[in-house]
Enzyme design. Structure first.
Site, PDB file in Angstrom:
ATOM      1  N   SER A 126       0.802  -1.224   0.000  1.00 29.16           N
ATOM      2  CA  SER A 126       0.000   0.000   0.000  1.00 29.16           C
ATOM      3  C   SER A 126       0.836   1.276   0.000  1.00 29.16           C
ATOM      4  O   SER A 126       0.304   2.358  -0.228  1.00 29.16           O
ATOM      5  CB  SER A 126      -0.952   0.021   1.206  1.00 29.16           C
ATOM      6  OG  SER A 126      -0.223   0.123   2.415  1.00 29.16           O
ATOM      7  N   LYS A 164       0.334   4.920   6.662  1.00 30.92           N
ATOM      8  CA  LYS A 164      -0.315   5.697   5.613  1.00 30.92           C
ATOM      9  C   LYS A 164       0.088   7.170   5.722  1.00 30.92           C
ATOM     10  O   LYS A 164       0.593   7.613   6.753  1.00 30.92           O
ATOM     11  CB  LYS A 164      -1.849   5.600   5.742  1.00 30.92           C
ATOM     12  CG  LYS A 164      -2.435   4.216   5.526  1.00 30.92           C
ATOM     13  CD  LYS A 164      -2.296   3.741   4.093  1.00 30.92           C
ATOM     14  CE  LYS A 164      -2.992   2.397   3.896  1.00 30.92           C
ATOM     15  NZ  LYS A 164      -2.301   1.304   4.601  1.00 30.92           N
TER      16      LYS A 164
END
Length: 209
Positions: A126, A164
């Site tokens: 990711s 993230k």
């Protein structure tokens, strides 16, 4: 031993701590901690800057192997990390922040500034657009707050942490992947409904080739 010799050489050169800081570019606070013995194992970059100004060698400070002396003659500085930080396979909710069973081992740390650091082994793809791939090690500075746009380790509802890019606007938190995999999408949370807690800021990536 090294610190005592460093102080002796500085005094023999007739240099004050302030003069040494100004000429070497090493922060005055760092040199004071070294001279007082608070910092017992300064990193090699700091030592190299100080001995250059004081016109001495590593051998004047610390007896080393002939191999290391050959490195110095070639203009190289051997890397001897003095500190370590835990390498975690995961970060989960709870106190303390990580349990013994989460620690895979320890990795080198040369951070002199205050704070707590740990390594975390990355999972998934990711964040691969930033070069963070499966199995890579990210270095995290433990802190409860990060600036918008920074990459952070975040706990969502107390579950296992995710890495993230962090953004917050009021009660809305957006955790954005940085990936070339189209399956990954920004995660949007309402803080009135979901608990979001920042574990720390990602400050370094370590890879093996």
């Amino acid at each position: 031993m090294m610190i005592e010799k460093l102080n002796d050489i500085r005094k023999a050169r007739g240099m004050t701590i302030s003069e040494l800081s100004e000429k070497s570019g090493v922060p005055l606070s760092t040199i004071k901690k070294i001279s007082a013995g608070i910092t017992k194992n300064p990193n090699m970059a700091t030592i190299s800057a100080l001995i250059k100004v004081m016109d001495c060698t590593l051998g004047d400070l610390d007896p080393r192997s002939s191999e290391e002396q050959d490195w110095e003659k070639a203009g190289l500085v051997p890397y001897h990390p003095q500190n370590r930080m835990p390498l975690l396979g995961k970060v989960s909710c709870g106190m303390p922040m990580y349990a013994a069973e989460d620690i895979e081992g320890y990795i080198a740390s040369d951070f002199e500034e205050d704070g707590e650091y740990f390594g975390l082994r990355a999972r998934g793809d990711s964040m691969n657009a930033l070069g963070i791939n499966e199995g890579d090690i990210i270095v995290v500075h433990k802190q409860p707050v990060v600036e918008n746009g920074e990459v952070a380790v975040v706990l969502v509802n107390g579950d296992e942490a995710t890495v993230k890019r962090f953004n917050r606007q009021g009660d809305t938190v957006i955790l954005s992947p940085q990936s070339d995999n189209p399956e990954h999408h920004p995660q949007i949370y309402n803080l009135k409904e979901i608990s979001i807690s920042v574990v720390g800021k990602v400050i370094e990536l370590r890879k093996r080739f």
